[in-house]
Design an enzyme around this catalytic site. Structure first.
Site, PDB file in Angstrom:
ATOM      1  N   ARG A 104      56.129  69.208  38.355  1.00  0.00           N
ATOM      2  CA  ARG A 104      55.996  69.427  39.812  1.00  0.00           C
ATOM      3  C   ARG A 104      57.010  70.500  40.178  1.00  0.00           C
ATOM      4  O   ARG A 104      58.214  70.327  39.997  1.00  0.00           O
ATOM      5  CB  ARG A 104      56.268  68.141  40.590  1.00  0.00           C
ATOM      6  N   HIS A 131      47.228  70.878  44.011  1.00  0.00           N
ATOM      7  CA  HIS A 131      47.619  69.485  43.732  1.00  0.00           C
ATOM      8  C   HIS A 131      46.408  68.787  43.084  1.00  0.00           C
ATOM      9  O   HIS A 131      45.794  67.900  43.671  1.00  0.00           O
ATOM     10  CB  HIS A 131      48.037  68.790  45.028  1.00  0.00           C
ATOM     11  N   GLN A 134      45.999  64.780  42.699  1.00  0.00           N
ATOM     12  CA  GLN A 134      45.674  64.051  43.925  1.00  0.00           C
ATOM     13  C   GLN A 134      44.195  64.201  44.276  1.00  0.00           C
ATOM     14  O   GLN A 134      43.534  63.232  44.663  1.00  0.00           O
ATOM     15  CB  GLN A 134      46.547  64.551  45.077  1.00  0.00           C
ATOM     16  N   ASP A 215      46.434  66.622  55.772  1.00  0.00           N
ATOM     17  CA  ASP A 215      47.699  66.567  55.026  1.00  0.00           C
ATOM     18  C   ASP A 215      48.797  67.014  55.984  1.00  0.00           C
ATOM     19  O   ASP A 215      48.525  67.561  57.068  1.00  0.00           O
ATOM     20  CB  ASP A 215      47.595  67.507  53.802  1.00  0.00           C
ATOM     21  N   CYS A 255      46.713  62.408  51.434  1.00  0.00           N
ATOM     22  CA  CYS A 255      47.411  62.197  50.161  1.00  0.00           C
ATOM     23  C   CYS A 255      48.728  61.457  50.333  1.00  0.00           C
ATOM     24  O   CYS A 255      49.243  60.888  49.376  1.00  0.00           O
ATOM     25  CB  CYS A 255      47.629  63.527  49.447  1.00  0.00           C
ATOM     26  N   ARG A 283      45.948  56.599  42.248  1.00  0.00           N
ATOM     27  CA  ARG A 283      46.656  57.593  41.432  1.00  0.00           C
ATOM     28  C   ARG A 283      46.948  57.014  40.050  1.00  0.00           C
ATOM     29  O   ARG A 283      46.848  57.701  39.030  1.00  0.00           O
ATOM     30  CB  ARG A 283      47.983  58.003  42.106  1.00  0.00           C
TER      31      ARG A 283
HETATM   32  N1  NVA Z   1      51.015  69.450  50.848  1.00  0.00           N
HETATM   33  C1  NVA Z   1      52.048  68.477  50.583  1.00  0.00           C
HETATM   34  C2  NVA Z   1      51.549  67.427  49.635  1.00  0.00           C
HETATM   35  C3  NVA Z   1      52.544  66.329  49.343  1.00  0.00           C
HETATM   36  C4  NVA Z   1      52.034  65.343  48.337  1.00  0.00           C
HETATM   37  C5  NVA Z   1      53.267  69.179  50.002  1.00  0.00           C
HETATM   38  O1  NVA Z   1      53.089  70.073  49.170  1.00  0.00           O
HETATM   39  O2  NVA Z   1      54.386  68.849  50.384  1.00  0.00           O
HETATM   40  N1   CP Z   2      50.570  62.368  47.254  1.00  0.00           N
HETATM   41  C1   CP Z   2      51.640  62.625  46.504  1.00  0.00           C
HETATM   42  O1   CP Z   2      51.596  63.445  45.577  1.00  0.00           O
HETATM   43  O2   CP Z   2      52.738  61.907  46.817  1.00  0.00           O
HETATM   44  P1   CP Z   2      54.214  62.108  46.259  1.00  0.00           P
HETATM   45  O3   CP Z   2      54.743  63.406  46.805  1.00  0.00           O
HETATM   46  O4   CP Z   2      54.972  60.919  46.768  1.00  0.00           O
HETATM   47  O5   CP Z   2      54.177  62.142  44.752  1.00  0.00           O
END
Ligand code: NVA
Ligand code: CP
Length: 303
Positions: A104, A131, A134, A215, A255, A283
């Site tokens: 990540r 992502h 997800q 989101d 998500c 998940r």
């Molecule tokens: N779009 C959000 C998703 C979090 C799971 C982010 O990138 O922070």
């Molecule tokens: N939806 C998701 O990826 O959550 P986290 O950021 O908590 O991993």
């Protein structure tokens, strides 16, 4: 043969996704019966987190534990990554010791770099651009509740962000119709396929939709843009007016983490047609199926 990675949804074939969805539900049923097949026995997953996580970390760690394997959490702040060890070296070092690497991070280029240098599968656990884990889970959740998503109409209302980009990839692969409603300047940047339309008005996007998804307005790394984003996105809140325009049995997904009163009204996220808790729980099951698939593909390649 080349190592199979999961960097975007486009790395999978439609039939492969269909098989994984069935497998994920099978593993979910087994877990509910107290059965955890040792599908990841003696396997180790290294998880590199350069951004925060609750669901991704817990689901991958639990998937490995349930499957008889183990997971190692590495944050950039307390590994040599934080002191400048490059991804290409880290990828080669980890490949000597573990069976799968999950990353990540910020830029997709970094995940691509891990994949280029790793000799084990690399999974994208979220970048600024995509992502995929997800969105695969969202498709699983729709499948579990309504069946095949092909031909369904999905409304994405909000930021044209990493989730939205993965939805665009998924719409092309899985054959659902995707309508994206984002404020000017916040539209998705990836190319749109035939079954994907950009619509200015969130109400038109929601009209008759089977699934409405949104989101956070401020993704990780965009904190300095918070004030202007919250202003731009105000007309894009998914509330009862928007959901009232969707199909009478329309589902809602997010998500998470969610911000009640911003991208989603509290009565929508807590409505019976909101699948957010099931979606979060899935998940775990989806990632088990993904890990099993990638490890099997890789061992096939190494024979
Ligand atoms: N779009 C959000 C998703 C979090 C799971 C982010 O990138 O922070
Ligand atoms: N939806 C998701 O990826 O959550 P986290 O950021 O908590 O991993």
């Amino acid at each position: 043969m080349k190592t199979r990675h999961f960097l975007t949804i486009a790395d999978l074939g439609r039939d492969e996704v269909a098989t994984m969805l069935e497998r994920a539900l099978e593993l979910k049923t087994l877990k509910r019966q107290g059965v955890r097949p040792p599908i990841l026995r003696h396997k180790t997953l290294a998880m590199i987190f350069e951004k925060s996580s609750t669901r991704t970390r817990v689901s991958f760690e639990t998937a490995m534990a349930d499957g008889g394997g183990s997971a190692i959490f590495l944050s950039s702040s307390d590994s040599q990554l934080g002191r400048g060890e490059p991804p290409e070296d880290t990828a080669r070092v980890l490949s000597e010791m573990v069976d799968v690497i999950m990353v990540r991070t910020y830029e997709q280029d970094v995940v691509d770099c891990y994949a280029e240098y790793a000799t084990v599968p690399v999974i994208n656990g979220l970048t600024n651009q995509y992502h995929p884990c997800q969105v695969l889970t969202d498709i699983l959740t729709f499948f579990e509740v309504r069946g095949d998503i092909r031909g369904a109409t999905v409304a994405w209302i909000g930021d044209g962000n990493n989730m939205c980009n993965s939805y665009i990839n998924a719409a092309e692969l899985m054959g659902f119709n995707l309508r994206v409603a984002s404020p000017i300047g916040y539209e998705p940047t990836v190319p749109l396929g035939r079954n994907i339309t950009l619509i200015d008005d969130p109400r038109s996007a929601a009209d008759g939709a089977d699934l409405v998804v949104t989101d956070s307005w401020v993704s990780m790394g965009q904190e300095s843009e918070k004030i202007q984003r919250e202003k731009a996105f105000l007309p894009y809140q998914v509330d009862s007016k928007i959901m009232g325009l969707a199909a009478s049995d329309a589902l809602f997904m997010h998500c998470l983490p969610a911000h009640r009163g911003q991208e989603v009204a509290a009565d929508i996220i807590d409505h019976p047609n909101s699948l957010v808790w099931q979606e979060a729980g899935n998940r775990l099951h989806m990632q088990k199926a993904l890990l099993e698939f990638l490890i099997a593909q890789n061992s096939k390649n190494s024979v």
